[in-house]
Design a protein around this motif. Structure first.
Motif, PDB file in Angstrom:
ATOM      1  N   GLU A  67       1.473   3.417 -10.430  1.00  0.00           N
ATOM      2  CA  GLU A  67       1.698   2.010 -10.757  1.00  0.00           C
ATOM      3  C   GLU A  67       1.689   1.141  -9.500  1.00  0.00           C
ATOM      4  O   GLU A  67       1.123   0.050  -9.506  1.00  0.00           O
ATOM      5  CB  GLU A  67       3.038   1.829 -11.457  1.00  0.00           C
ATOM      6  CG  GLU A  67       3.080   2.258 -12.877  1.00  0.00           C
ATOM      7  CD  GLU A  67       4.434   1.981 -13.503  1.00  0.00           C
ATOM      8  OE1 GLU A  67       5.226   1.190 -12.938  1.00  0.00           O
ATOM      9  OE2 GLU A  67       4.706   2.568 -14.552  1.00  0.00           O
ATOM     10  N   CYS A  68       2.339   1.620  -8.456  1.00  0.00           N
ATOM     11  CA  CYS A  68       2.404   0.850  -7.206  1.00  0.00           C
ATOM     12  C   CYS A  68       1.017   0.638  -6.619  1.00  0.00           C
ATOM     13  O   CYS A  68       0.695  -0.461  -6.149  1.00  0.00           O
ATOM     14  CB  CYS A  68       3.307   1.554  -6.199  1.00  0.00           C
ATOM     15  SG  CYS A  68       5.056   1.496  -6.620  1.00  0.00           S
ATOM     16  N   THR A  98       4.394  -1.404 -16.477  1.00  0.00           N
ATOM     17  CA  THR A  98       5.774  -1.465 -15.989  1.00  0.00           C
ATOM     18  C   THR A  98       6.715  -0.640 -16.861  1.00  0.00           C
ATOM     19  O   THR A  98       7.910  -0.837 -16.823  1.00  0.00           O
ATOM     20  CB  THR A  98       6.259  -2.916 -15.947  1.00  0.00           C
ATOM     21  OG1 THR A  98       6.162  -3.460 -17.270  1.00  0.00           O
ATOM     22  CG2 THR A  98       5.477  -3.737 -14.966  1.00  0.00           C
ATOM     23  N   THR A 124       5.563  -7.250  -3.028  1.00  0.00           N
ATOM     24  CA  THR A 124       5.130  -6.929  -4.387  1.00  0.00           C
ATOM     25  C   THR A 124       5.791  -5.647  -4.884  1.00  0.00           C
ATOM     26  O   THR A 124       6.293  -5.590  -6.014  1.00  0.00           O
ATOM     27  CB  THR A 124       3.601  -6.786  -4.449  1.00  0.00           C
ATOM     28  OG1 THR A 124       2.997  -8.019  -4.047  1.00  0.00           O
ATOM     29  CG2 THR A 124       3.123  -6.415  -5.832  1.00  0.00           C
ATOM     30  N   LYS A 141      -0.700  -2.053  -8.366  1.00  0.00           N
ATOM     31  CA  LYS A 141      -0.202  -3.365  -7.932  1.00  0.00           C
ATOM     32  C   LYS A 141      -0.837  -3.797  -6.612  1.00  0.00           C
ATOM     33  O   LYS A 141      -0.994  -4.984  -6.358  1.00  0.00           O
ATOM     34  CB  LYS A 141       1.319  -3.347  -7.773  1.00  0.00           C
ATOM     35  CG  LYS A 141       2.073  -3.168  -9.040  1.00  0.00           C
ATOM     36  CD  LYS A 141       2.149  -4.468  -9.774  1.00  0.00           C
ATOM     37  CE  LYS A 141       3.002  -4.306 -11.013  1.00  0.00           C
ATOM     38  NZ  LYS A 141       2.953  -5.486 -11.848  1.00  0.00           N
ATOM     39  N   HIS A 151       8.477  -5.092  -7.878  1.00  0.00           N
ATOM     40  CA  HIS A 151       8.118  -4.189  -8.976  1.00  0.00           C
ATOM     41  C   HIS A 151       9.177  -3.096  -9.167  1.00  0.00           C
ATOM     42  O   HIS A 151       9.472  -2.699 -10.296  1.00  0.00           O
ATOM     43  CB  HIS A 151       6.745  -3.568  -8.717  1.00  0.00           C
ATOM     44  CG  HIS A 151       6.312  -2.608  -9.774  1.00  0.00           C
ATOM     45  ND1 HIS A 151       6.147  -2.974 -11.087  1.00  0.00           N
ATOM     46  CD2 HIS A 151       6.036  -1.286  -9.721  1.00  0.00           C
ATOM     47  CE1 HIS A 151       5.770  -1.920 -11.794  1.00  0.00           C
ATOM     48  NE2 HIS A 151       5.706  -0.884 -10.989  1.00  0.00           N
TER      49      HIS A 151
END
Length: 178
Positions: free
Chosen positions: A79-80, A176, A96, A83, A100
């Motif tokens: 996920e990171c 998320t 960011t 982003k 998150h």
């Protein structure tokens, strides 16, 4: 070729549901025990180190409660990286990821948690609160450490970003929810 498993599977530590509460090297407050030896890798270092190798595997045999934490962290790294896909500068990327990491997220047992088949629901409301705090703590610590590995100068490394589209265990990037 089998996937790489956590070295913490052999340790006997407290668990909530079936996720181990592993010691980490952090200054972030939370229920995780502090690591006694700062020179020894913790689960965060292990997840970052094993991410690229494990992201190729569609199957992952769980050999212990530490593997469930490793799976969670690998999916969070995925996920990171998504982003960071817009190639922000290092400072923007750190901001960011920090944002998150503290966003609202589901825990095992919640109806919108995507991996409920692999994780047990916490036994009590207090266990659920402790698990939420632990997951928040490891998310924040991972978000703080990941940019140092991913960035080369002021831009994300193309070698790390090439793994942002990989699907660990055949799971697409779940947004998320993790």
């Amino acid at each position: 070729m089998p996937a790489y498993h956590s070295a913490f599977n052999e340790t006997d530590l407290r668990s909530i549901g079936n996720m181990a509460l592993l010691p980490i090297k952090t200054k972030i407050r939370g229920p995780a025990p502090t690591s006694l030896d700062p020179a020894v890798d913790d689960i965060i270092d292990e997840a970052i180190g094993l991410f690229r190798a494990n992201s190729f595997f569609r199957n992952f045999e769980i050999k212990g409660n530490a593997d469930r934490v490793l799976i969670y962290l690998i999916l969070f790294i995925q996920e990171c990286l998504a982003k960071l896909q817009k190639n922000p500068s290092l400072i923007e990327g750190q901001r960011t990821l920090a944002t998150h990491a503290v966003q609202n997220f589901a825990i095992p047992g919640d109806s919108n948690f995507p991996l409920n088949a692999l994780y047990e629901k916490p036994a009590s409301r207090q266990d659920a609160d402790n698990l939420k705090q632990y997951l928040s703590q490891i998310r924040q610590e991972l978000a703080a450490r990941l940019p140092a590995k991913v960035y080369e100068g002021d831009r994300p490394s193309k070698w790390w970003m090439s793994f942002s589209k990989r699907k660990f265990m055949g799971l697409p990037n779940v947004g998320t929810q993790i």
